[in-house]
Design a protein around this motif. Structure first.
Motif, PDB file in Angstrom:
ATOM      1  N   THR A 284       0.831  -1.210   0.000  1.00  0.00           N
ATOM      2  CA  THR A 284       0.000   0.000   0.000  1.00  0.00           C
ATOM      3  C   THR A 284       0.862   1.256   0.000  1.00  0.00           C
ATOM      4  O   THR A 284       0.457   2.277  -0.552  1.00  0.00           O
ATOM      5  N   LEU A 285       2.043   1.171   0.603  1.00  0.00           N
ATOM      6  CA  LEU A 285       2.953   2.320   0.571  1.00  0.00           C
ATOM      7  C   LEU A 285       3.674   2.427  -0.762  1.00  0.00           C
ATOM      8  O   LEU A 285       3.916   3.523  -1.263  1.00  0.00           O
ATOM      9  N   ALA A 286       4.037   1.281  -1.350  1.00  0.00           N
ATOM     10  CA  ALA A 286       4.803   1.297  -2.598  1.00  0.00           C
ATOM     11  C   ALA A 286       3.923   1.615  -3.808  1.00  0.00           C
ATOM     12  O   ALA A 286       4.327   2.375  -4.685  1.00  0.00           O
TER      13      ALA A 286
ATOM     14  N   TRP B 177      10.273  -5.231  10.245  1.00  0.00           N
ATOM     15  CA  TRP B 177       9.938  -4.315   9.161  1.00  0.00           C
ATOM     16  C   TRP B 177      11.116  -3.937   8.269  1.00  0.00           C
ATOM     17  O   TRP B 177      10.967  -3.942   7.034  1.00  0.00           O
ATOM     18  N   PRO B 178      12.286  -3.579   8.807  1.00  0.00           N
ATOM     19  CA  PRO B 178      13.379  -3.203   7.883  1.00  0.00           C
ATOM     20  C   PRO B 178      13.741  -4.317   6.909  1.00  0.00           C
ATOM     21  O   PRO B 178      13.977  -4.057   5.722  1.00  0.00           O
ATOM     22  N   TRP B 179      13.743  -5.555   7.374  1.00  0.00           N
ATOM     23  CA  TRP B 179      14.095  -6.665   6.484  1.00  0.00           C
ATOM     24  C   TRP B 179      12.981  -6.950   5.476  1.00  0.00           C
ATOM     25  O   TRP B 179      13.249  -7.214   4.311  1.00  0.00           O
ATOM     26  N   VAL B 180      11.737  -6.878   5.922  1.00  0.00           N
ATOM     27  CA  VAL B 180      10.622  -7.072   4.996  1.00  0.00           C
ATOM     28  C   VAL B 180      10.604  -5.950   3.966  1.00  0.00           C
ATOM     29  O   VAL B 180      10.429  -6.192   2.772  1.00  0.00           O
ATOM     30  N   PHE B 181      10.821  -4.725   4.423  1.00  0.00           N
ATOM     31  CA  PHE B 181      10.847  -3.575   3.521  1.00  0.00           C
ATOM     32  C   PHE B 181      11.930  -3.735   2.460  1.00  0.00           C
ATOM     33  O   PHE B 181      11.680  -3.551   1.264  1.00  0.00           O
ATOM     34  N   LEU B 182      13.132  -4.079   2.885  1.00  0.00           N
ATOM     35  CA  LEU B 182      14.236  -4.212   1.933  1.00  0.00           C
ATOM     36  C   LEU B 182      14.021  -5.393   0.982  1.00  0.00           C
ATOM     37  O   LEU B 182      14.331  -5.296  -0.208  1.00  0.00           O
ATOM     38  N   LEU B 183      13.483  -6.504   1.484  1.00  0.00           N
ATOM     39  CA  LEU B 183      13.208  -7.656   0.627  1.00  0.00           C
ATOM     40  C   LEU B 183      12.134  -7.332  -0.402  1.00  0.00           C
ATOM     41  O   LEU B 183      12.291  -7.630  -1.593  1.00  0.00           O
ATOM     42  N   MET B 184      11.043  -6.711   0.042  1.00  0.00           N
ATOM     43  CA  MET B 184       9.968  -6.362  -0.889  1.00  0.00           C
ATOM     44  C   MET B 184      10.431  -5.334  -1.921  1.00  0.00           C
ATOM     45  O   MET B 184      10.065  -5.408  -3.086  1.00  0.00           O
TER      46      MET B 184
ATOM     47  N   GLN C  51      13.481  -4.986  -3.023  1.00  0.00           N
ATOM     48  CA  GLN C  51      14.355  -5.711  -3.951  1.00  0.00           C
ATOM     49  C   GLN C  51      13.527  -6.503  -4.958  1.00  0.00           C
ATOM     50  O   GLN C  51      13.844  -6.518  -6.157  1.00  0.00           O
ATOM     51  N   ILE C  52      12.475  -7.152  -4.486  1.00  0.00           N
ATOM     52  CA  ILE C  52      11.592  -7.906  -5.386  1.00  0.00           C
ATOM     53  C   ILE C  52      10.910  -6.952  -6.366  1.00  0.00           C
ATOM     54  O   ILE C  52      10.818  -7.238  -7.564  1.00  0.00           O
ATOM     55  N   ARG C  53      10.435  -5.825  -5.864  1.00  0.00           N
ATOM     56  CA  ARG C  53       9.760  -4.851  -6.733  1.00  0.00           C
ATOM     57  C   ARG C  53      10.696  -4.327  -7.808  1.00  0.00           C
ATOM     58  O   ARG C  53      10.330  -4.193  -8.970  1.00  0.00           O
TER      59      ARG C  53
END
Length: 163
Positions: free
Chosen positions: A47-49, A146-153, A155-157
């Protein structure tokens, strides 16, 4: 937006499905209180991206699917996820521009809000109160992850050109 970006939107659906599967995965009773809310983290990231593509209706649909898979009251998770999606969409530009540690605090607050909404829905439906002080421990775990999920997502995006 090019065709490649439009065709890679299925990755979002796949990641949300992975979030649902991680959410309904059985955990032992000792670890259950600190179980992260994977679906919430993934949904808030998208939702943020991509606020124009992932919104309140998508959150409601994903919540209904989670309710069906988990066997809870139909609409409980859907309502809670819709409220969280609204809160994250309301100030998405501000949240996106915050530092990652500030986003971590926002995620903790959103997670506490989600847990409280589910708690109040349980009170309304079951007319019973089962408040456990460790209920909000998972919110802190969500913030830490959150920081790891944010960075992983992210990277995937970027890898799949999802814009």
């Amino acid at each position: 937006m090019n065709n490649r970006a439009a065709h890679n939107r299925w990755i979002i659906w796949l990641l949300l499905l992975v979030g649902i599967l991680l959410q309904i995965m059985p955990w032992s009773s000792t670890i259950y209180m600190i179980k992260p809310n994977w679906l919430l983290l993934i949904l808030v990231y998208w939702t943020l991206a991509l606020p124009n593509c992932i919104g309140i209706a998508m959150a409601f649909f994903i919540g209904i699917v989670l309710d069906l898979f988990s066997g809870t009251v139909l609409g409980g998770h859907a309502f809670a996820l819709s409220i969280i999606a609204y809160l994250s969409l309301f100030k998405f530009q501000l949240i996106r521009n915050l530092a990652i540690w500030q986003q971590l605090l926002i995620i903790i607050l959103l997670s506490i809000c989600y847990d409280l909404l589910l708690f109040f829905i349980e009170i309304l439906i079951n007319h019973s109160i089962t408040m456990i002080p460790m209920l909000f421990l998972s919110s802190i775990v969500n913030g830490i992850l959150w920081p790891w999920v944010f960075l992983l997502m992210r990277q995937i995006r970027r890898h799949f050109w999802i814009y």
